[in-house]
Design a protein around this motif. Sequence first.
Motif, short mmCIF file in Angstrom:
data_model
loop_
_atom_site.label_atom_id
_atom_site.label_comp_id
_atom_site.label_asym_id
_atom_site.label_seq_id
_atom_site.Cartn_x
_atom_site.Cartn_y
_atom_site.Cartn_z
N UNK A 109 -45.79 -37.61 -34.70
CA UNK A 109 -44.66 -38.61 -34.91
C UNK A 109 -43.53 -38.00 -35.72
N UNK A 110 -43.90 -37.07 -36.61
CA UNK A 110 -42.84 -36.55 -37.40
C UNK A 110 -41.88 -35.85 -36.52
N UNK A 111 -42.50 -34.92 -35.44
CA UNK A 111 -41.57 -34.44 -34.54
C UNK A 111 -40.43 -35.36 -33.85
N UNK A 112 -41.29 -36.48 -33.34
CA UNK A 112 -40.50 -37.48 -32.42
C UNK A 112 -39.39 -38.22 -33.24
N UNK A 113 -39.53 -38.17 -34.71
CA UNK A 113 -38.46 -38.66 -35.39
C UNK A 113 -37.38 -37.77 -35.89
N UNK A 128 -33.41 -30.30 -40.88
CA UNK A 128 -32.60 -30.89 -41.84
C UNK A 128 -32.73 -32.34 -41.86
N UNK A 129 -32.99 -33.00 -40.96
CA UNK A 129 -33.38 -34.44 -40.98
C UNK A 129 -34.66 -34.56 -42.00
N UNK A 130 -35.65 -33.76 -41.53
CA UNK A 130 -36.88 -33.91 -42.48
C UNK A 130 -36.56 -33.71 -43.95
#
Length: 126
Positions: A55-59, A80-82
């Motif tokens: 889920x975190x990768x998809x986002x 960077x988004x994380x």
Amino acid sequence: MLRELHRSLDAEDRIAVTEFDVLITLDNAPGKAMRMTDLAGRRCFLGGMTRLVGRLEERGFLLRTTDPDDARAFHATLTAAGEKKLADGAVTHDAVLDRLMTPHITLRDLRALERVLGSVLDGCNV
């Protein structure tokens, strides 16, 4: 406290407390990356790691790559988004802790807690 963290992070930042936990764990890792098995072992919350990381990768909050030394293993790396999502969530996280803990902790208590947690961390070789 966990219920309030979950509620506030979801409402303010659209991130689950378990997702926040993974992001902060990666942020504290050397190179902001960890093998998936190590990440699973370091998280506070257990179970469902593959789905959670998916889920975190998809986002776009992390990237999974094959371990160059072991094709059966994977690394998770904070993007960077994380980092941005973590920074936003940290404001909410810290506000919840401040609101729930500050009225109940004296400076003496805080110093004692600092000593105890320091000993725990020293024992964990973190």
